[in-house]
Structure formats: C-alpha cells, structure tokens
Motif scaffolding. Structure first.
Motif, PDB file in Angstrom:
ATOM      1  N   ALA A 156       0.859  -1.185   0.000  1.00 36.38           N
ATOM      2  CA  ALA A 156       0.000   0.000   0.000  1.00 36.38           C
ATOM      3  C   ALA A 156       0.890   1.228   0.000  1.00 36.38           C
ATOM      4  N   GLU A 162       0.479   4.394   1.978  1.00 35.21           N
ATOM      5  CA  GLU A 162      -0.413   4.794   3.064  1.00 35.21           C
ATOM      6  C   GLU A 162       0.379   5.470   4.178  1.00 35.21           C
ATOM      7  N   LYS A 210      -8.378   0.775   0.007  1.00 31.89           N
ATOM      8  CA  LYS A 210      -8.551   2.015   0.760  1.00 31.89           C
ATOM      9  C   LYS A 210      -8.253   1.860   2.256  1.00 31.89           C
ATOM     10  N   SER A 223      -4.785   5.091  -2.812  1.00 30.00           N
ATOM     11  CA  SER A 223      -5.316   3.734  -2.771  1.00 30.00           C
ATOM     12  C   SER A 223      -6.075   3.355  -4.027  1.00 30.00           C
TER      13      SER A 223
END
Length: 258
Positions: free
Chosen positions: A29, A31, A70, A86
């Motif tokens: 990811a 993030e 997400k 995402s």
C-alpha cells in the motif's frame, strides 16, 4: 543470482518456471504511517520477507504491487491523510488477477501472494480466484496459489517478549512498535525516531461509521505506541516471519531449503 524478477533476463525467468520455482507477489500500500515512517512501509516489509524466503527456496519475487485497498480508520488511519493513495477493491482484484494470470501463461505454476496491508485481504483473495479460473479456462489446471499475511507467522514467545503487558493485535499496530522496529532493520534511512508521537493508543468503537467522525483517529495517524522500537526487536520479528514462512512454503510445495 538475483531473486528479483525485474533484474532477470527472460531466459533466466524461463529457467525458473521450468524448475517450478515459487513466484512471490508482494502486495502493499501507499499509506500514511505517522510522521516517522515512510508511505511505502506496507510494500517495503512484505517485499523484504519475500526476498529472504525466496533466497532460501529458489523462488522469484515479482515486482510488488505498491497500491492497496482504501485505508480504513481502525487499521490504517484512513484516506484523509496526505499521501495515502489507494485503489478501489475491484481495481486491486483485477491487478492481482492480471499479474498472476500472465505469470501463469509464461510458465509459473506456484504462487505465493504476500500481503502487507490489512485492508487488502479480500480483494486479493478475489484476484487469486479469478486468476486461477482464467488459467483453467486457458488449459492450465495445475497452478496453485498460497496467500498469507506475513505478520501471522510469529511465535507466541516473541510477542510475549515484545508485549509483556499483552499484545494489542495487528490492527492497532499500524505505524507502531512492530512496523517501526522492522523498518529500523530493513530501511533505517527512512525512519525518523525523533518524530514518533506521544498520542495513542487509539480507542475505537466496534463498528465503522461513514463519513469518519472528526477526531476518531489520532492526529498523527499512529494507532498505538511506537516508543521503544529498536532494530533488534525488528530482527526478532523478521527472523520469525522468514523462518516460519519458509517452513510453511517448503512443506506445501515439497521444496528443499538452502
């Protein structure tokens, strides 16, 4: 010889497929991981684990998928943090499907999908299912895929050493002791210990609410305490992850380890 697929020539790749080498696909990811860790933490860590295991079992590590499903408040802080980029669930599913399907068309038959982001689990499962269906449609019915979260492969004794007062669970460990310690070992150049925040641990209800209420997630994005993180603790964890995953894959595919 390298285990990284992107560093191989096509003849070297073909040799690996003929040897029935396992192909590892890290899925990460991009993030937020607090002010002290990089956005790519969830890709760096599963890629590191995959490389270490692949070196022991004669495997190949495909390029990591750097975007994940997400970010959710109770496990990743949420989408509102700058830089968190995402994919929709269906998009991630189709990326996983296409990568495994193409690898299969080029001769790969054993797959190990190494997940590094909690929210990825179900889209990745769907992607694997669709890929195997398409391979069967194309006349390839001997492909086998394993899917795992690397953090599940750890000894109870190790967690007891790390959390003498009790392990809070993987969801709250986002950007906290575990990930910070492992990043101190894997990519210490990207960790800024001076920026570890003092807030947390986060307290969440046992349900999700949308839109996310203001103030639900700690402002730093760190869900539990990261103080006390060390590279030594990261080594404890990664040793377990690599050893236990190697054992599991070797047994499942009847592989000899190096």
């Amino acid at each position: 010889m390298t285990v990284l697929m992107q560093e191989m020539s096509w003849p070297a790749f073909e040799e690996k497929t003929k040897a029935l080498a396992p192909f590892f696909l890290p899925v990460g990811a991009t993030e937020q991981h607090g002010p002290h860790l990089p956005l790519g933490t969830d890709a760096f860590l599963p890629t590191h684990v995959a490389k270490e295991v692949a070196a022991r079992v004669g495997g190949v590590v495909a390029p990591a998928i750097p975007y994940g499903y997400k970010s959710q408040p109770r496990s990743g802080g949420g989408q509102h943090f700058p830089g968190t980029t995402s994919l929709a669930a269906n998009t991630l599913t189709l990326v996983v499907r296409d990568v495994i399907h193409d690898l299969g068309l080029h001769g790969a038959r054993r797959f190990v999908v190494v997940n590094g982001h909690v929210e990825n689990a179900w889209p990745v499962i769907e992607g694997i299912d669709l890929a195997l269906r398409e391979l069967r449609r194309d006349g390839i019915d001997d492909a086998v895929a394993l899917r795992l979260e690397y953090w599940d492969f750890v000894q109870t004794e190790t967690l007891d050493r790390l959390f003498p007062d009790g392990y809070p669970g993987i969801d709250l460990e986002h950007a906290s002791l575990l990930e910070t310690s492992m990043m101190l070992l894997v990519r210490p150049d990207l960790v800024d210990m001076s920026k570890i925040p003092n807030d947390g641990p986060a307290e969440f209800p046992k349900f999700d609410r949308y839109p996310t209420p203001p103030g639900l997630v700690p402002a730093s994005g760190v869900l539990a305490r990261a103080q006390g993180s060390t590279a030594e603790k990261g080594e404890w964890l990664l040793t377990d992850h690599v050893n236990l995953i190697t054992e599991a894959i070797s047994a499942e595919f009847s592989l000899q380890t190096r």
